[in-house]
Scaffold this motif. Sequence first.
Motif, PDB file in Angstrom:
ATOM      1  N   ARG A  47       0.818  -1.214   0.000  1.00 44.14           N
ATOM      2  CA  ARG A  47       0.000   0.000   0.000  1.00 44.14           C
ATOM      3  C   ARG A  47       0.852   1.264   0.000  1.00 44.14           C
ATOM      4  N   ALA A  50       1.750   1.641  -3.598  1.00 43.32           N
ATOM      5  CA  ALA A  50       0.592   2.143  -4.347  1.00 43.32           C
ATOM      6  C   ALA A  50       0.260   3.583  -3.994  1.00 43.32           C
ATOM      7  N   PRO A  72      -1.831   8.632  -5.197  1.00 46.15           N
ATOM      8  CA  PRO A  72      -2.009   7.357  -5.909  1.00 46.15           C
ATOM      9  C   PRO A  72      -2.362   7.524  -7.382  1.00 46.15           C
ATOM     10  N   MET A  77       0.405   2.822 -11.219  1.00 49.85           N
ATOM     11  CA  MET A  77       0.564   1.452 -10.742  1.00 49.85           C
ATOM     12  C   MET A  77      -0.677   0.669 -11.162  1.00 49.85           C
ATOM     13  N   ILE A  79      -2.961  -2.100 -10.124  1.00 47.07           N
ATOM     14  CA  ILE A  79      -3.193  -2.889  -8.906  1.00 47.07           C
ATOM     15  C   ILE A  79      -4.321  -3.885  -9.118  1.00 47.07           C
ATOM     16  N   LEU A 156       0.978  -4.438  -9.212  1.00 44.66           N
ATOM     17  CA  LEU A 156       0.912  -4.878  -7.816  1.00 44.66           C
ATOM     18  C   LEU A 156      -0.228  -5.880  -7.669  1.00 44.66           C
TER      19      LEU A 156
ATOM     20  N   SER B 199      -6.058   4.385  -8.343  1.00 46.25           N
ATOM     21  CA  SER B 199      -4.873   3.734  -8.914  1.00 46.25           C
ATOM     22  C   SER B 199      -4.933   3.747 -10.435  1.00 46.25           C
TER      23      SER B 199
END
Lengths: 350, 295
Positions: A47, A50, A72, A77, A79, A156, B199
């Motif tokens: 985390r 991220a 973020p 990223m 995820i 991730l 994200s």
Amino acid sequence: MSTLDIENVSKFYGTMAAVDQFSLNVRAGEMVALLGPSGCGKTTTLRMIAGFVAASRGDIKVSGRSIVDLPPHKRNMGIVFQNYALFPHLTAAANIGFGLEMRGIGRAEASRRVDEMLALVKLDGLADRLPRQLSGGQQQRVALARALAIRPDIVLLDEPLSNLDASLRSEVARDIRILQREHGFTTIMVTHDQDEAMAMGDRLVVMKDGRIQQTGDQEDLYERPETAFVASFIGRSNLIEGHVDGQRNFAFGGEQPLLLSSDRRSGPATMALRPERLALRAGREAGKLTGTVVVGVYLGAVVEHAVQIAPDKRIVVRQASEPGNRLCLPPGSEVSIDWDGSAERVFEAS
Amino acid sequence: MTLAAATPLPSDRREKGHLAAASALLTPATAVVAVMLVAPLLLLLRMSFNRFDPTKLMVEAATAENYTRFFGDAYYTDVMITTVVVALSSTAFCLLFGFPIAYRLARWQSRWKNAVMLLMVLPLFVSSTVRSIGWMVLFSHGGVINLAATSLGLGTMTLMQTTTGVIIGIISINLPYMILTLQSVVEGIDENLEQAAESLGAAPARAFWRIVWPMALPGTMIAAVLCFILAMNAFATPVLIGGPRFHMMAPLLYWEFTANNNWPFASALALILMTTTLVMTVLANKLILGRQARA
């Protein structure tokens, strides 16, 4: 693809360190698995990469550029969440296209890339399904496609297999591994399951209580564990606690001390022995240890014996079974146990 | 059940047995609803077609004059318009103030959370009459707000006997309902979804509007409808804060029923108020949720 460098990252909650001095350099295209029991800090580390948790100390760099100060949504990223976190009101295609929409990529280009992603995860034809109309395995593939569609710097994966049926896991693990190898995306995965980590990672990082116990490939961790925790967490180990005296003697409460195969510093220590590296023989003659069989179990490919080697210590010996050979000894049999010096790991108590 | 257990039955017959048992269990509830709700409503409907006579009070008839009187007289339709305006604007403000608080509360992880939730529920223990009197102390001529305004040289602030005052009073009463309902709505939305959106490149505000808001919309509609219905039927607040010259439907109905003893007209008013509330609720649902389903 990008490299990821984590330098001395720590996370404190009050005075408690959830992650303590974590450092790791991930090569471009490498897949690293963070492995450890729950509460070891692996998820907090993920985390922090991220950006959902701010690191208290240390630096995180993607291809040499520090990202710790980025929110973020600017970190790029990809995820895959443990519960997939698919947007329930959007179709599979809209889920996959969400990141492209946020990046302002045009409709035609976006729909081309969504199709490409659907094909990549073998979901063509399911573009218009809502997440609740997909099976667990399909949902997971949508989540993966959504993460990959944005062409992330780092992928991730948070416990990627834990929500799947046991029968699907090895297949999905292999699929993800093949995809990752072919496209070479730098990947960090978090898991508490050592088989998962062994099957998927190029390298593994074993964590406990917020600290890295050991970093290495599968063979490093299995054959050359650096701590008693790693020895017992990766595969199975018999841990024998005892005391090394000035010589090579290891006193552990058995009839006579064990003779170590190499010199060790005096003091309390733990010996780790893999069950399958031990040889069991009937009788009390040659062997480093003697004991009494508590129970012998024939498991098909292997035979396992639990052997009492001290009043309060039992160890397990696992041997390959041989057809026609009565390897399963009755309880109460006197046995001796021997092993090669290389199979013996001794950890000085810290 | 015992029979089914004693003699083995084919599964479909057993299922029928379960259904019969279920309907049997539902009967008392259905009867209560029929006797306590449907029957009085039918009675109300029947009464609304009766004629009022000052000496004989209610006279059996089948006339629409109560309805034509309401819709023909601007006085009454104005009361309805005031009621709808007050209900809509108080609901809009409840939503505006309530959503951020509910969202924060839902996402808040603190040991104080339960204490704050209790604080939120606490006003519900005090009756709306008592709370309206509290506002009267604040709003009245020698009241706290006016004293503060005059001593700061802002002139007098008139809130007593104004629509604004009534709306403020209703907001204060309805806000806890709004917050409590919305809080559970937001708690039902996985926080991971927002993080997933972020994200993927959505700034927090964008993640909210694209993900949280559409998912919260059905629940938000329920919260808004609850507040709207409460406001449409508000009684104590318009009477106490609004004063004698401010009219909303519920006090008007009460006045016709008790002071004028005009049961037929009061029945018609009750049915008109109920129908208006119902129609607006259904329309809002169709409009807002229907549009979302197409999007």
